[in-house]
Write a protein that holds these residues in place. Structure first.
Motif, PDB file in Angstrom:
ATOM      1  N   GLY A 153       0.763  -1.232  -0.037  1.00 48.45           N
ATOM      2  CA  GLY A 153       0.025   0.039  -0.007  1.00 48.45           C
ATOM      3  C   GLY A 153       0.735   1.047   0.037  1.00 48.45           C
ATOM      4  O   GLY A 153       0.398   2.386  -0.110  1.00 48.45           O
ATOM      5  N   ASP A 154       2.046   1.077   0.058  1.00 53.48           N
ATOM      6  CA  ASP A 154       3.037   2.037  -0.092  1.00 53.48           C
ATOM      7  C   ASP A 154       3.454   2.399  -1.485  1.00 53.48           C
ATOM      8  O   ASP A 154       3.455   1.643  -2.340  1.00 53.48           O
ATOM      9  CB  ASP A 154       4.436   1.969   0.583  1.00 53.48           C
ATOM     10  N   GLY A 155       3.700   3.581  -1.918  1.00 55.28           N
ATOM     11  CA  GLY A 155       4.064   4.241  -3.203  1.00 55.28           C
ATOM     12  C   GLY A 155       4.815   5.545  -3.189  1.00 55.28           C
ATOM     13  O   GLY A 155       4.894   6.314  -2.186  1.00 55.28           O
ATOM     14  N   VAL A 156       5.474   5.581  -4.177  1.00 52.55           N
ATOM     15  CA  VAL A 156       6.183   6.927  -4.609  1.00 52.55           C
ATOM     16  C   VAL A 156       5.913   7.513  -5.940  1.00 52.55           C
ATOM     17  O   VAL A 156       5.814   6.794  -7.067  1.00 52.55           O
ATOM     18  CB  VAL A 156       7.796   6.630  -4.394  1.00 52.55           C
ATOM     19  N   VAL A 157       5.719   8.711  -6.031  1.00 53.71           N
ATOM     20  CA  VAL A 157       5.369   9.387  -7.305  1.00 53.71           C
ATOM     21  C   VAL A 157       6.501   9.374  -8.221  1.00 53.71           C
ATOM     22  O   VAL A 157       7.662   9.698  -7.855  1.00 53.71           O
ATOM     23  CB  VAL A 157       4.811  10.854  -7.135  1.00 53.71           C
ATOM     24  N   ASP A 158       6.306   8.536  -9.401  1.00 55.04           N
ATOM     25  CA  ASP A 158       7.487   8.539 -10.350  1.00 55.04           C
ATOM     26  C   ASP A 158       7.440   9.555 -11.392  1.00 55.04           C
ATOM     27  O   ASP A 158       8.387   9.691 -11.928  1.00 55.04           O
ATOM     28  CB  ASP A 158       7.241   7.143 -10.976  1.00 55.04           C
ATOM     29  N   ALA A 159       6.173   9.925 -11.773  1.00 54.13           N
ATOM     30  CA  ALA A 159       5.824  11.106 -12.608  1.00 54.13           C
ATOM     31  C   ALA A 159       4.387  11.357 -12.414  1.00 54.13           C
ATOM     32  O   ALA A 159       3.582  10.655 -12.011  1.00 54.13           O
ATOM     33  CB  ALA A 159       6.099  10.510 -14.047  1.00 54.13           C
ATOM     34  N   CYS A 160       4.199  12.612 -12.804  1.00 55.55           N
ATOM     35  CA  CYS A 160       2.712  13.087 -12.477  1.00 55.55           C
ATOM     36  C   CYS A 160       2.391  14.498 -13.355  1.00 55.55           C
ATOM     37  O   CYS A 160       3.118  14.987 -13.668  1.00 55.55           O
ATOM     38  CB  CYS A 160       2.507  13.409 -10.949  1.00 55.55           C
ATOM     39  N   THR A 161       0.994  14.485 -13.503  1.00 59.10           N
ATOM     40  CA  THR A 161       0.585  15.779 -13.872  1.00 59.10           C
ATOM     41  C   THR A 161      -0.748  16.130 -13.591  1.00 59.10           C
ATOM     42  O   THR A 161      -1.501  15.402 -12.806  1.00 59.10           O
ATOM     43  CB  THR A 161       0.329  15.608 -15.615  1.00 59.10           C
ATOM     44  N   VAL A 162      -0.811  17.402 -13.285  1.00 59.80           N
ATOM     45  CA  VAL A 162      -2.244  18.102 -12.833  1.00 59.80           C
ATOM     46  C   VAL A 162      -3.144  18.070 -14.200  1.00 59.80           C
ATOM     47  O   VAL A 162      -2.718  18.889 -15.084  1.00 59.80           O
ATOM     48  CB  VAL A 162      -1.990  19.263 -12.224  1.00 59.80           C
ATOM     49  N   VAL A 163      -4.328  17.589 -14.015  1.00 66.96           N
ATOM     50  CA  VAL A 163      -5.201  17.709 -15.083  1.00 66.96           C
ATOM     51  C   VAL A 163      -6.412  18.857 -14.756  1.00 66.96           C
ATOM     52  O   VAL A 163      -6.879  19.033 -13.823  1.00 66.96           O
ATOM     53  CB  VAL A 163      -5.815  16.344 -15.497  1.00 66.96           C
ATOM     54  N   GLU A 164      -6.505  19.625 -15.840  1.00 65.59           N
ATOM     55  CA  GLU A 164      -7.461  20.810 -15.547  1.00 65.59           C
ATOM     56  C   GLU A 164      -8.741  20.710 -16.752  1.00 65.59           C
ATOM     57  O   GLU A 164      -9.195  21.641 -16.892  1.00 65.59           O
ATOM     58  CB  GLU A 164      -6.556  21.936 -15.860  1.00 65.59           C
ATOM     59  N   ARG A 165      -8.767  19.515 -17.182  1.00 66.63           N
ATOM     60  CA  ARG A 165     -10.084  19.342 -17.930  1.00 66.63           C
ATOM     61  C   ARG A 165     -10.857  18.359 -17.230  1.00 66.63           C
ATOM     62  O   ARG A 165     -10.368  17.326 -16.980  1.00 66.63           O
ATOM     63  CB  ARG A 165      -9.459  18.834 -19.471  1.00 66.63           C
ATOM     64  N   ALA A 166     -12.294  18.505 -17.293  1.00 67.55           N
ATOM     65  CA  ALA A 166     -13.135  17.404 -16.703  1.00 67.55           C
ATOM     66  C   ALA A 166     -13.396  16.096 -17.422  1.00 67.55           C
ATOM     67  O   ALA A 166     -13.278  16.251 -18.843  1.00 67.55           O
ATOM     68  CB  ALA A 166     -14.477  18.249 -16.606  1.00 67.55           C
TER      69      ALA A 166
END
Length: 138
Positions: free
Chosen positions: A65-78
């Motif tokens: 249940g543990d994890g680390v962000v490897d890559a991410c983006t913030v989505v601004e579209r519904a």
């Protein structure tokens, strides 16, 4: 702020390969497929080991249940089931797999590579659940 918005997100029906994984989500257990022949861990579930090709030696192990962000983006579209802004992240598990998931947070623009996460669940109408992650307080 919840990432959920009116409308349901689309999830696939279980098949003979993915049914154990989906069944475990009903108990809020995240499974990782592992090959007994070569030790390789993989996600999503497949009929063959992606490392050695074995069709017979695949089993399941429970993720911490543990994890680390490897890559991410913030989505601004519904999108159906999501209200912007929301975070889509590639999450690296200590079991050796990457999951594409949602990081549920009040501060989406503060999520970054290397951030510690912990598993949470997004219930589905049929009793299954989608694994999502929240920032770890550790």
């Amino acid at each position: 702020m919840s990432s959920e918005a009116p409308g349901a997100c689309q999830v696939p029906d279980p098949d003979e390969v993915t049914a154990p994984w989906w069944d475990a989500t009903r108990r809020r257990v995240l499974l990782v497929q592992r090959c007994a022949a070569c030790g390789h861990a993989q996600h999503p579930p497949r009929a063959l080991c992606t490392a050695c090709g074995s069709p017979r030696d695949l089993g399941w192990s429970e993720a911490t249940g543990d994890g680390v962000v490897d890559a991410c983006t913030v989505v601004e579209r519904a999108m159906p089931g999501f209200r912007p802004p929301y975070v889509v992240a590639r999450v690296r598990l200590p079991e050796g797999v990457l999951l594409l998931s949602n990081v549920v947070t009040e501060r989406p623009y503060d999520v970054g590579v290397g951030d510690a996460l912990r598993l949470d669940w997004r219930p589905l109408p049929d009793g299954r659940a989608l694994p999502v992650f929240v920032p770890s307080e550790r």
